[in-house]
Write an enzyme that holds these catalytic residues in place. Structure first.
Site, PDB file in Angstrom:
ATOM      1  N   HIS A 112      10.703  -9.323  16.113  1.00  0.00           N
ATOM      2  CA  HIS A 112      11.454  -8.784  16.769  1.00  0.00           C
ATOM      3  C   HIS A 112      11.261  -9.666  18.466  1.00  0.00           C
ATOM      4  O   HIS A 112      10.197  -8.822  18.920  1.00  0.00           O
ATOM      5  CB  HIS A 112      12.049  -8.350  16.240  1.00  0.00           C
ATOM      6  CG  HIS A 112      13.214  -8.206  17.254  1.00  0.00           C
ATOM      7  ND1 HIS A 112      14.454  -8.215  17.147  1.00  0.00           N
ATOM      8  CD2 HIS A 112      13.420  -6.572  18.011  1.00  0.00           C
ATOM      9  CE1 HIS A 112      15.662  -8.035  18.358  1.00  0.00           C
ATOM     10  NE2 HIS A 112      15.228  -7.243  18.935  1.00  0.00           N
ATOM     11  N   ASP A 148      16.941  -5.085  12.028  1.00  0.00           N
ATOM     12  CA  ASP A 148      15.289  -4.391  12.727  1.00  0.00           C
ATOM     13  C   ASP A 148      14.930  -3.512  13.237  1.00  0.00           C
ATOM     14  O   ASP A 148      14.333  -2.015  14.676  1.00  0.00           O
ATOM     15  CB  ASP A 148      16.365  -5.433  15.342  1.00  0.00           C
ATOM     16  CG  ASP A 148      15.975  -6.560  14.785  1.00  0.00           C
ATOM     17  OD1 ASP A 148      15.465  -7.250  14.359  1.00  0.00           O
ATOM     18  OD2 ASP A 148      17.597  -7.021  15.715  1.00  0.00           O
TER      19      ASP A 148
HETATM   20  C1  GRF Z   1      10.840 -15.839  18.065  1.00  0.00           C
HETATM   21  O1  GRF Z   1      11.362 -15.213  19.415  1.00  0.00           O
HETATM   22  C2  GRF Z   1      11.627 -14.698  16.927  1.00  0.00           C
HETATM   23  O2  GRF Z   1      10.972 -13.234  18.021  1.00  0.00           O
HETATM   24  C3  GRF Z   1      13.030 -14.669  16.950  1.00  0.00           C
HETATM   25  O3  GRF Z   1      13.758 -15.794  16.756  1.00  0.00           O
HETATM   26  C4  GRF Z   1      12.305 -16.787  17.730  1.00  0.00           C
HETATM   27  C5  GRF Z   1      11.592 -18.086  16.836  1.00  0.00           C
HETATM   28  O4  GRF Z   1      10.652 -18.746  17.622  1.00  0.00           O
HETATM   29  N1  GRF Z   1      13.398 -13.639  15.175  1.00  0.00           N
HETATM   30  P1  GRF Z   1      10.032 -20.000  16.441  1.00  0.00           P
HETATM   31  O5  GRF Z   1      11.416 -21.058  15.594  1.00  0.00           O
HETATM   32  O6  GRF Z   1       9.328 -19.031  15.795  1.00  0.00           O
HETATM   33  O7  GRF Z   1       9.814 -20.549  17.880  1.00  0.00           O
END
Ligand code: GRF
Length: 220
Positions: A112, A148
């Site tokens: 998160h 979360d």
């Molecule tokens: C990340 O910021 C993660 O924390 C959130 O969604 C985003 C996913 O980014 N849950 P990616 O697809 O891994 O680039």
């Protein structure tokens, strides 16, 4: 020899976190294998990453199911068929059902982009920038039935700088996400994480007893 951790990865977007996990595996820093990569989105960029790295991948499209439970059931059965040890959510944009959580007790992780329990939910990089906090960061946690809310494994803190937008802060946070997610998985793969109520105990782990970050920095 330690058994290779079998990961089932779920992602809806570009998959930079999945890429970081793949990189850690391929460079030998993480003793694991992504045995199945699932997305709910046929156009998700993460699928191309799977293709490039020879990782079995599949779209399980919610539009093909009459409700969330049925969609989750399909996901669960593919993950079970692939005998995954750990389910890794990385930008998976759907809330998973209690039945899903119960199918992999203590074996689902999520990342998160905020310092939980602050800023749960969506668009949290923007919310942190708008709120005026001096620090934000990212959290890897086990998934429970809430959104979360599960026990926290590892967090990284980044400063919020003057003029930050959701995008600039988000980019600073994402860099750290790519460091802490593979580390959480490594600790799990080594059998070093124990969930004790809300706490995750890490076995054989050094702590810095007196770390402190202050933003803005103190003079002198
Ligand atoms: C990340 O910021 C993660 O924390 C959130 O969604 C985003 C996913 O980014 N849950 P990616 O697809 O891994 O680039």
């Amino acid at each position: 020899m330690r058994k290779t951790l079998r990961i089932g990865a779920l992602a809806s977007g570009g998959g930079s976190n999945i890429q970081s996990i793949i990189d850690h595996i391929e460079s030998g820093k993480l003793h694991a294998r992504i045995v199945i990569l699932l997305s709910d989105h046929p156009e998700a960029g993460v699928l191309r990453r799977g293709e490039r790295h020879g990782i079995p991948h599949q779209v399980i499209n919610p539009d093909d199911f009459k409700n969330r439970q049925d969609h989750d059931r399909a996901m669960i059965s593919v993950l079970k068929e692939n005998e995954v040890d750990l389910v890794v959510l990385a930008g998976y944009m759907r809330v998973i059902s209690p039945g899903f959580v119960a199918s992999f007790p203590g074996r689902i992780m999520n990342i998160h982009p905020a310092l939980l329990p602050s800023f749960p939910g969506l668009h949290v990089q923007q919310k942190a920038a708008d709120y005026g906090v001096r620090f934000s960061g990212c959290t890897v946690h086990f998934v429970d039935e809430g959104t979360d809310t599960g026990p926290i494994i590892i967090q990284a803190v980044v400063p919020v700088l003057p003029g930050d937008t959701g995008e600039t802060l988000g980019a600073r946070i994402l860099k750290q996400e790519h460091r802490i997610y593979p580390e959480a998985i490594r600790l799990f793969s080594e059998g070093r994480l124990r969930i004790e109520g809300r706490h995750v105990r890490i076995l054989d782990h050094a702590v810095d007893a007196d770390p402190c970050l202050i933003n803005p920095i103190l003079p002198g």
